[in-house]
Scaffold this motif. Structure first.
Motif, PDB file in Angstrom:
ATOM      1  N   PRO A  52      37.795  41.945  22.025  1.00  0.00           N
ATOM      2  CA  PRO A  52      38.157  41.322  20.839  1.00  0.00           C
ATOM      3  C   PRO A  52      39.657  41.390  20.458  1.00  0.00           C
ATOM      4  CG  PRO A  52      36.052  42.135  20.547  1.00  0.00           C
ATOM      5  CD  PRO A  52      36.544  42.700  21.889  1.00  0.00           C
ATOM      6  N   THR A  53      40.128  42.731  20.652  1.00  0.00           N
ATOM      7  CA  THR A  53      41.590  43.150  20.209  1.00  0.00           C
ATOM      8  C   THR A  53      42.296  43.168  21.488  1.00  0.00           C
ATOM      9  OG1 THR A  53      40.940  45.495  20.995  1.00  0.00           O
ATOM     10  CG2 THR A  53      40.537  44.889  18.477  1.00  0.00           C
ATOM     11  N   ALA A  54      42.234  42.514  22.595  1.00  0.00           N
ATOM     12  CA  ALA A  54      42.763  42.655  23.680  1.00  0.00           C
ATOM     13  C   ALA A  54      44.144  41.669  23.622  1.00  0.00           C
ATOM     14  CB  ALA A  54      42.219  42.020  25.171  1.00  0.00           C
ATOM     15  N   VAL A  55      45.546  42.043  23.968  1.00  0.00           N
ATOM     16  CA  VAL A  55      46.480  41.209  23.602  1.00  0.00           C
ATOM     17  C   VAL A  55      46.549  40.376  24.890  1.00  0.00           C
ATOM     18  CG1 VAL A  55      49.045  41.214  23.635  1.00  0.00           C
ATOM     19  CG2 VAL A  55      47.843  42.941  22.657  1.00  0.00           C
ATOM     20  N   HIS A  56      46.243  40.412  25.995  1.00  0.00           N
ATOM     21  CA  HIS A  56      46.348  39.747  27.234  1.00  0.00           C
ATOM     22  C   HIS A  56      44.936  39.340  27.877  1.00  0.00           C
ATOM     23  CE1 HIS A  56      50.486  40.946  27.989  1.00  0.00           C
ATOM     24  NE2 HIS A  56      50.088  41.994  27.497  1.00  0.00           N
ATOM     25  N   ASP A  57      44.813  38.078  28.029  1.00  0.00           N
ATOM     26  CA  ASP A  57      43.786  37.457  28.635  1.00  0.00           C
ATOM     27  C   ASP A  57      43.492  37.835  29.885  1.00  0.00           C
ATOM     28  OD1 ASP A  57      41.557  35.634  29.430  1.00  0.00           O
ATOM     29  OD2 ASP A  57      42.205  34.114  27.831  1.00  0.00           O
ATOM     30  N   PRO A  58      42.235  38.117  30.350  1.00  0.00           N
ATOM     31  CA  PRO A  58      41.818  38.693  31.706  1.00  0.00           C
ATOM     32  C   PRO A  58      42.212  37.255  32.749  1.00  0.00           C
ATOM     33  CG  PRO A  58      40.380  39.514  30.530  1.00  0.00           C
ATOM     34  CD  PRO A  58      40.981  38.689  29.581  1.00  0.00           C
ATOM     35  N   ALA A  59      41.867  36.295  32.372  1.00  0.00           N
ATOM     36  CA  ALA A  59      42.024  35.210  33.082  1.00  0.00           C
ATOM     37  C   ALA A  59      43.621  35.106  33.348  1.00  0.00           C
ATOM     38  CB  ALA A  59      41.508  33.917  32.431  1.00  0.00           C
ATOM     39  N   LYS A  60      44.551  35.145  32.460  1.00  0.00           N
ATOM     40  CA  LYS A  60      45.852  35.184  32.485  1.00  0.00           C
ATOM     41  C   LYS A  60      46.461  36.328  33.324  1.00  0.00           C
ATOM     42  CE  LYS A  60      49.971  33.626  31.326  1.00  0.00           C
ATOM     43  NZ  LYS A  60      51.160  34.587  31.750  1.00  0.00           N
ATOM     44  N   VAL A  61      45.982  37.530  33.259  1.00  0.00           N
ATOM     45  CA  VAL A  61      46.164  38.405  34.220  1.00  0.00           C
ATOM     46  C   VAL A  61      45.799  38.091  35.822  1.00  0.00           C
ATOM     47  CG1 VAL A  61      45.878  40.967  34.938  1.00  0.00           C
ATOM     48  CG2 VAL A  61      46.014  40.149  32.474  1.00  0.00           C
ATOM     49  N   LEU A  62      44.796  37.597  35.934  1.00  0.00           N
ATOM     50  CA  LEU A  62      44.380  37.226  37.247  1.00  0.00           C
ATOM     51  C   LEU A  62      45.298  36.053  37.753  1.00  0.00           C
ATOM     52  CD1 LEU A  62      40.590  37.213  36.971  1.00  0.00           C
ATOM     53  CD2 LEU A  62      41.870  38.861  38.351  1.00  0.00           C
ATOM     54  N   THR A  63      45.536  35.161  37.060  1.00  0.00           N
ATOM     55  CA  THR A  63      46.510  34.038  37.620  1.00  0.00           C
ATOM     56  C   THR A  63      47.718  34.462  37.704  1.00  0.00           C
ATOM     57  OG1 THR A  63      44.960  32.358  35.900  1.00  0.00           O
ATOM     58  CG2 THR A  63      47.122  31.614  36.908  1.00  0.00           C
ATOM     59  N   ASP A  64      48.176  35.522  37.039  1.00  0.00           N
ATOM     60  CA  ASP A  64      49.601  35.804  37.209  1.00  0.00           C
ATOM     61  C   ASP A  64      49.698  36.707  38.471  1.00  0.00           C
ATOM     62  OD1 ASP A  64      50.622  34.789  34.912  1.00  0.00           O
ATOM     63  OD2 ASP A  64      50.543  36.676  33.703  1.00  0.00           O
ATOM     64  N   LEU A  65      48.804  37.382  38.740  1.00  0.00           N
ATOM     65  CA  LEU A  65      48.678  38.152  39.933  1.00  0.00           C
ATOM     66  C   LEU A  65      48.651  37.400  41.172  1.00  0.00           C
ATOM     67  CD1 LEU A  65      46.127  41.176  38.974  1.00  0.00           C
ATOM     68  CD2 LEU A  65      48.718  41.521  39.595  1.00  0.00           C
ATOM     69  N   ALA A  66      47.883  36.395  40.985  1.00  0.00           N
ATOM     70  CA  ALA A  66      47.614  35.307  42.110  1.00  0.00           C
ATOM     71  C   ALA A  66      48.882  34.564  42.328  1.00  0.00           C
ATOM     72  CB  ALA A  66      46.393  34.384  42.049  1.00  0.00           C
ATOM     73  N   VAL A  67      49.623  34.196  41.476  1.00  0.00           N
ATOM     74  CA  VAL A  67      51.053  33.582  41.600  1.00  0.00           C
ATOM     75  C   VAL A  67      52.068  34.609  42.213  1.00  0.00           C
ATOM     76  CG1 VAL A  67      53.013  32.574  40.506  1.00  0.00           C
ATOM     77  CG2 VAL A  67      50.718  32.192  39.734  1.00  0.00           C
ATOM     78  N   THR A  68      51.750  35.875  41.713  1.00  0.00           N
ATOM     79  CA  THR A  68      52.808  37.091  42.280  1.00  0.00           C
ATOM     80  C   THR A  68      52.453  37.066  43.897  1.00  0.00           C
ATOM     81  OG1 THR A  68      52.358  38.340  40.278  1.00  0.00           O
ATOM     82  CG2 THR A  68      53.093  39.646  42.267  1.00  0.00           C
ATOM     83  N   LEU A  69      51.201  37.109  44.136  1.00  0.00           N
ATOM     84  CA  LEU A  69      50.815  37.128  45.681  1.00  0.00           C
ATOM     85  C   LEU A  69      51.263  35.795  46.358  1.00  0.00           C
ATOM     86  CD1 LEU A  69      47.086  38.506  45.741  1.00  0.00           C
ATOM     87  CD2 LEU A  69      49.617  39.727  45.905  1.00  0.00           C
ATOM     88  N   ALA A  70      51.371  34.856  45.849  1.00  0.00           N
ATOM     89  CA  ALA A  70      51.770  33.798  46.465  1.00  0.00           C
ATOM     90  C   ALA A  70      53.283  33.768  46.618  1.00  0.00           C
ATOM     91  CB  ALA A  70      51.369  32.506  45.709  1.00  0.00           C
ATOM     92  N   LEU A  71      54.056  34.441  45.786  1.00  0.00           N
ATOM     93  CA  LEU A  71      55.447  34.493  45.797  1.00  0.00           C
ATOM     94  C   LEU A  71      55.739  35.762  46.574  1.00  0.00           C
ATOM     95  CD1 LEU A  71      56.340  34.086  42.056  1.00  0.00           C
ATOM     96  CD2 LEU A  71      56.776  32.366  44.012  1.00  0.00           C
ATOM     97  N   GLY A  72      55.101  36.487  47.276  1.00  0.00           N
ATOM     98  CA  GLY A  72      55.426  37.403  48.044  1.00  0.00           C
ATOM     99  C   GLY A  72      54.670  38.833  47.616  1.00  0.00           C
ATOM    100  N   GLY A  73      54.477  39.103  46.431  1.00  0.00           N
ATOM    101  CA  GLY A  73      53.847  40.357  46.079  1.00  0.00           C
ATOM    102  C   GLY A  73      52.837  41.061  47.005  1.00  0.00           C
ATOM    103  N   ASP A  74      52.860  42.412  46.968  1.00  0.00           N
ATOM    104  CA  ASP A  74      51.590  42.935  47.837  1.00  0.00           C
ATOM    105  C   ASP A  74      51.098  44.129  46.904  1.00  0.00           C
ATOM    106  OD1 ASP A  74      53.530  44.568  47.897  1.00  0.00           O
ATOM    107  OD2 ASP A  74      53.594  44.900  50.051  1.00  0.00           O
ATOM    108  N   CYS A  75      51.251  44.390  45.594  1.00  0.00           N
ATOM    109  CA  CYS A  75      50.540  45.101  44.821  1.00  0.00           C
ATOM    110  C   CYS A  75      50.743  44.701  43.472  1.00  0.00           C
ATOM    111  CB  CYS A  75      51.215  46.496  44.956  1.00  0.00           C
ATOM    112  SG  CYS A  75      53.088  46.558  44.482  1.00  0.00           S
ATOM    113  N   LEU A  76      50.051  45.566  42.517  1.00  0.00           N
ATOM    114  CA  LEU A  76      49.991  45.021  41.074  1.00  0.00           C
ATOM    115  C   LEU A  76      51.287  45.147  40.386  1.00  0.00           C
ATOM    116  CD1 LEU A  76      46.612  47.066  39.876  1.00  0.00           C
ATOM    117  CD2 LEU A  76      46.929  44.526  40.827  1.00  0.00           C
ATOM    118  N   ALA A  77      51.930  46.217  40.829  1.00  0.00           N
ATOM    119  CA  ALA A  77      53.331  46.392  40.121  1.00  0.00           C
ATOM    120  C   ALA A  77      54.204  45.071  40.463  1.00  0.00           C
ATOM    121  CB  ALA A  77      54.267  47.583  40.537  1.00  0.00           C
TER     122      ALA A  77
END
Length: 475
Positions: A52-77
């Motif tokens: 309830p108090t979360a600032v970031h939606d888990p779905a947005k976190v997952l989508t951001d990480l997926a876009v990061t991998l598509a752009l060439g990332g290979d870790c959470l950072a």
């Protein structure tokens, strides 16, 4: 006036608060996520894990990480690449919230993966609907089925991660089994989509029927418009010899699936080979349909059955053998017969109707495209599993599938049919499209992205974004 002698202009470098944007082409990925409904489906699917108090939606976190991998990332950072561009990617969580989100989701990995899988299926249905006649499932029949390729790969672990183990190639890490839908039915352009990645320890067997059945179940569950319990002959499972077990083929037969699976010939093959009359061999064909010199195919089913080599195998199974002279310089093997290299596959394609032997054999050889899909997945985050926990890395595999989905749907929907960019792999997409230079401007409460007009592929990015927006606009 100072005369320069170098190849490039001499410049001074500093940083400044300018409106330039890095990875501007990633807007195609985020727009594809919105157009296919992936963002909404993920938000609904994982809503139960949002505090309830979360600032970031888990779905947005997952989508951001997926876009990061598509752009060439290979870790959470590597999500920092998105975080510095809020004008395109919105508010992106910092490293600590991202790590906490993945850890939280991994505690309930089975249900999270099921929810993510359902969201991906809904988005895939929408993407294929928008693609129309260019969708992989358009006009499939029993003779021209939707093909799902299975294959395993090795992922090296450089430290003692949970369930990492030695593998048969004397390495150490994991041995995931993957399923991909083939986008190139009838040589149509497009890349494939990952339907399932089953993470396994490095010492997992290559021909374990239970794993092949499990990953096939998951792949069928991810296909829109398909009854996973009884898919029918309009879906074909294609695999190498690792899937050539009695248990797996019997399971496929009971569910009415078509299959084309590598088959291991018995040790008596040299004597069986001599029983085949010369007139029974048919010329094999190349990918372009032309006759391939020195290569022939034959249906060896009756010979194998007569000598008792098909006892326990499912009824209706055919074994088709290809013979070909090894290429110049290749070392002969013990199993080569009369200078020919023999390979075989099992299929339940009916006879005498249906395609010719050469067509069936060519369709099976196109299974090699699965190697391209694995290479794309490894270039989108599968090459290295960066997290320690096994369930955390299962979530990571789901992110890899999300990344390959977004990339494939972007190419399928944003790029015009017939354009070579539909088949570009991630490395080329990043060089030419995703990292294209641009600037941000605001006009009347609207954000406008100005792609640099001198960039070689600026027109492709602009046209692609317009195509996506048109698809999203109700008619």
């Amino acid at each position: 006036m100072k005369k320069t002698t170098g190849f490039y202009p001499s410049v001074r470098v500093d940083s400044a608060p300018i409106a330039a944007v890095g990875s501007a082409g990633g807007v195609l990925l985020t727009t594809a996520s919105e157009v296919t409904g992936l963002s909404v489906a993920l938000r609904e699917g994982v809503s139960r894990w949002r505090k309830p108090t979360a600032v970031h939606d888990p779905a947005k976190v997952l989508t951001d990480l997926a876009v990061t991998l598509a752009l060439g990332g290979d870790c959470l950072a590597d999500a920092a690449v998105l975080r510095c561009e809020p004008g395109i990617y919105g508010r992106v969580a910092s490293e600590a919230p991202v790590s906490r989100t993945i850890t939280m989701l991994a505690r309930d990995a089975d249900r999270v993966l099921a929810a993510v899988g359902a969201a991906r299926k809904a988005a895939r249905a929408r993407a294929w609907e928008l693609a129309g006649e260019h969708a992989p499932n358009h006009g499939v029949t029993a003779d021209d089925p939707l093909i799902v390729d299975l294959d395993a790969t090795l992922v090296t672990a450089h430290c003692d991660k949970e369930q990492a183990a030695p593998n048969f190639k004397r390495g150490f890490g994991f041995h995931p089994l993957c399923a991909f839908v083939d986008h190139r039915r009838n040589d149509a352009d497009g890349t494939g989509e990952a339907l399932a990645i089953r993470l396994r320890p490095g010492n997992a067997g290559s021909n374990t029927a239970a794993d092949h059945i499990a990953v096939t179940r998951e792949a069928l569950a991810g296909l829109p418009g398909i009854n996973p319990s009884r898919p029918g002959r309009k879906v074909m499972i294609r695999a190498d010899g690792g899937g050539g077990t009695k248990e797996f083929l019997s399971w496929l037969t009971r569910r009415g699936l078509s299959y084309s699976i590598g088959f291991t010939l018995p040790g008596t093959t040299p004597s069986l080979y001599k029983m085949v009359p010369a007139s029974a061999w048919q010329a094999a064909v190349n990918a372009d349909g032309d006759v391939r010199d020195g290569a022939d195919v034959v249906d060896l089913t009756d010979v194998l059955a007569f000598h008792g080599h098909l006892v326990g195998w499912p009824a209706g199974m055919r074994v088709i053998v290809r013979r070909e002279r090894p290429h110049p310089g290749a070392q002969l093997r013990f199993e080569d017969v009369d200078g020919y290299r023999l390979t075989a596959f099992a299929t339940n394609a009916v006879r005498p109707k249906g395609p010719q032997l050469a067509d069936l054999e060519l369709r099976h050889r196109r299974r090699a495209r699965c190697e391209d899909r694995i290479r794309i997945a490894k270039d989108s985050g599968l090459r290295n599993l960066p997290l320690h926990g096994f369930d955390q890395n299962r979530i990571w595999c789901a992110l890899v599938m999300l990344a390959t989905d977004l990339t494939a749907w972007t190419q399928l929907l944003a790029v015009a049919p017939g354009h070579p960019a539909r088949r570009w792999e991630p490395k080329r997409l990043r060089l030419r499209l995703f990292t294209i230079p641009a600037t941000l401007a605001r006009h009347g409460r609207r954000i406008r992205l100005h792609v640099k007009d001198t960039a070689p592929w600026a027109g492709l990015v602009v046209a692609g974004h317009h195509r996506l927006i048109e698809l999203a606009t109700p008619t």
